[in-house]
Design a protein around this motif. Structure first.
Motif, PDB file in Angstrom:
ATOM      1  N   ALA A 114      79.922  62.713  26.781  1.00 21.78           N
ATOM      2  CA  ALA A 114      79.131  63.817  26.240  1.00 21.78           C
ATOM      3  C   ALA A 114      79.548  64.108  24.800  1.00 21.78           C
ATOM      4  N   PRO A 115      78.649  64.710  23.994  1.00 22.34           N
ATOM      5  CA  PRO A 115      78.993  65.050  22.611  1.00 22.34           C
ATOM      6  C   PRO A 115      80.198  65.991  22.548  1.00 22.34           C
ATOM      7  N   GLY A 116      81.066  65.771  21.564  1.00 24.81           N
ATOM      8  CA  GLY A 116      82.196  66.658  21.344  1.00 24.81           C
ATOM      9  C   GLY A 116      83.425  66.355  22.161  1.00 24.81           C
ATOM     10  N   VAL A 117      83.409  65.261  22.927  1.00 28.81           N
ATOM     11  CA  VAL A 117      84.548  64.917  23.787  1.00 28.81           C
ATOM     12  C   VAL A 117      85.232  63.659  23.266  1.00 28.81           C
ATOM     13  N   THR A 118      86.548  63.736  23.073  1.00 30.13           N
ATOM     14  CA  THR A 118      87.350  62.586  22.656  1.00 30.13           C
ATOM     15  C   THR A 118      88.380  62.295  23.733  1.00 30.13           C
ATOM     16  N   LEU A 119      88.397  61.085  24.244  1.00 28.00           N
ATOM     17  CA  LEU A 119      89.311  60.717  25.322  1.00 28.00           C
ATOM     18  C   LEU A 119      90.610  60.161  24.765  1.00 28.00           C
ATOM     19  N   LYS A 120      91.742  60.813  25.116  1.00 26.23           N
ATOM     20  CA  LYS A 120      93.060  60.337  24.707  1.00 26.23           C
ATOM     21  C   LYS A 120      93.996  60.204  25.905  1.00 26.23           C
ATOM     22  N   THR A 121      93.415  60.190  27.095  1.00 26.31           N
ATOM     23  CA  THR A 121      94.154  59.903  28.318  1.00 26.31           C
ATOM     24  C   THR A 121      93.351  58.851  29.072  1.00 26.31           C
ATOM     25  N   THR A 122      93.588  58.668  30.357  1.00 26.79           N
ATOM     26  CA  THR A 122      92.882  57.622  31.092  1.00 26.79           C
ATOM     27  C   THR A 122      91.638  58.165  31.783  1.00 26.79           C
ATOM     28  N   LYS A 123      90.664  57.283  31.976  1.00 24.93           N
ATOM     29  CA  LYS A 123      89.451  57.673  32.703  1.00 24.93           C
ATOM     30  C   LYS A 123      89.775  58.036  34.146  1.00 24.93           C
ATOM     31  N   GLU A 124      90.754  57.350  34.728  1.00 30.03           N
ATOM     32  CA  GLU A 124      91.126  57.642  36.109  1.00 30.03           C
ATOM     33  C   GLU A 124      91.691  59.053  36.248  1.00 30.03           C
ATOM     34  N   CYS A 166      82.782  61.319  41.690  1.00 33.23           N
ATOM     35  CA  CYS A 166      83.765  61.859  40.744  1.00 33.23           C
ATOM     36  C   CYS A 166      83.900  60.960  39.520  1.00 33.23           C
ATOM     37  N   ARG A 167      83.894  59.659  39.721  1.00 30.11           N
ATOM     38  CA  ARG A 167      83.993  58.727  38.588  1.00 30.11           C
ATOM     39  C   ARG A 167      82.742  58.797  37.717  1.00 30.11           C
ATOM     40  N   GLU A 168      81.573  58.945  38.349  1.00 28.37           N
ATOM     41  CA  GLU A 168      80.337  59.070  37.582  1.00 28.37           C
ATOM     42  C   GLU A 168      80.326  60.375  36.792  1.00 28.37           C
ATOM     43  N   ALA A 169      80.789  61.468  37.400  1.00 25.86           N
ATOM     44  CA  ALA A 169      80.858  62.755  36.704  1.00 25.86           C
ATOM     45  C   ALA A 169      81.836  62.683  35.537  1.00 25.86           C
TER      46      ALA A 169
END
Length: 257
Positions: free
Chosen positions: A37-47, A27-30
């Motif tokens: 991936a292109p087009g994705v912006t993270l504004k929360t936590t990876k967990e 799940c962490r690797e996915a």
């Protein structure tokens, strides 16, 4: 044929899943691949994203067990063992199945019908009141693969009310034609119309916001509003929905400009 899984049972599945090192590693690797991936912006936590993938695995296992092609959740505002299901529902919709929140069986049948007619994911969302020829729709989970092919750009944010977990602010392309279906509470009359995307703002409300220029007058839309939740899909499928719904004695009123 609806199969119900109780929230305590789901919590037990989540807690058991968290103890499986191999599953959590996958799940962490996915999640890492998804975030990068292109087009994705993270504004929360990876967990939070990784836990959304854990819930996806659990939901898909349940769907496989019961030969189901659609799933809905209830009581999700309080989370499931700390997981908000918003991103999970996006992932399932984008994989070709159907996933809706709030267990709203007033509007879910319209989403299932629209999905099977257009062969694309459908967006279950809250409406706002029409104004100046426009209407905004919003929820904290929206499919990215609304075209049936490409993944739209997305900001991974928190769920609005709880400011927790992982939800989607999908950046729908401006000018995209949409079908809008708004069922009534009695399953007798549905409202159908089309519109084009004008903006994807980020106001203090449900995260996946899309502003739509309606192909109908503001007054006509306001006068004929019914029910609550809406279903959106790319393209114009109003005639097909009207034809199919008539077979089960549901009248579809199509509003045109």
């Amino acid at each position: 044929n609806m199969i119900t899984v109780g929230i305590p049972d789901l919590v037990r599945l989540i807690e058991a899943g968290r103890k499986k090192e191999d599953l959590m590693r996958r799940c962490r690797e996915a999640a890492e691949r998804y975030i990068n991936a292109p087009g994705v912006t993270l504004k929360t936590t990876k967990e939070a994203v990784a836990e959304a993938f854990l819930l996806k695995e659990i939901f898909l296992d349940l769907m496989t067990k019961h030969a189901a092609y659609a799933i809905t959740v209830r009581g999700c505002m309080g989370s499931y063992a700390g997981i908000m299901p918003c991103l999970t529902l996006t992932l399932i919709n984008d994989s070709g199945y159907m996933a809706y929140c709030e267990g709203d069986f007033v509007v879910i049948p319209a989403g299932m019908l629209l999905h099977f007619i257009c062969g694309k994911p459908t967006y279950f969302c809250n409406p706002t009141f029409p104004h100046n020829g426009k209407m905004m729709f919003a929820h904290c989970t929206a499919p990215r693969r609304m075209s049936g092919k490409r993944l739209e750009p997305v900001e991974l944010v928190t769920h609005y009310e709880s400011d927790h977990g992982a939800a989607t602010h999908v950046l729908f392309p401006k000018g995209q034609l949409l079908t809008i279906i708004k069922p009534d509470f009695e399953a007798k009359n549905w409202l159908a119309m089309t519109g084009t995307v004008t903006d994807t703002p980020f106001l203090p409300t449900c995260r996946a916001q899309v502003e739509v220029k309606l192909n109908a007058s503001t007054e006509e839309v306001a006068r004929n509003l019914r029910g609550f939740h809406c279903m959106l899909a790319y393209g114009d499928w109003t005639k097909e929905v009207k034809y199919a719904a008539s077979k089960v004695q549901i009248n579809v009123q199509i509003l045109k400009g």
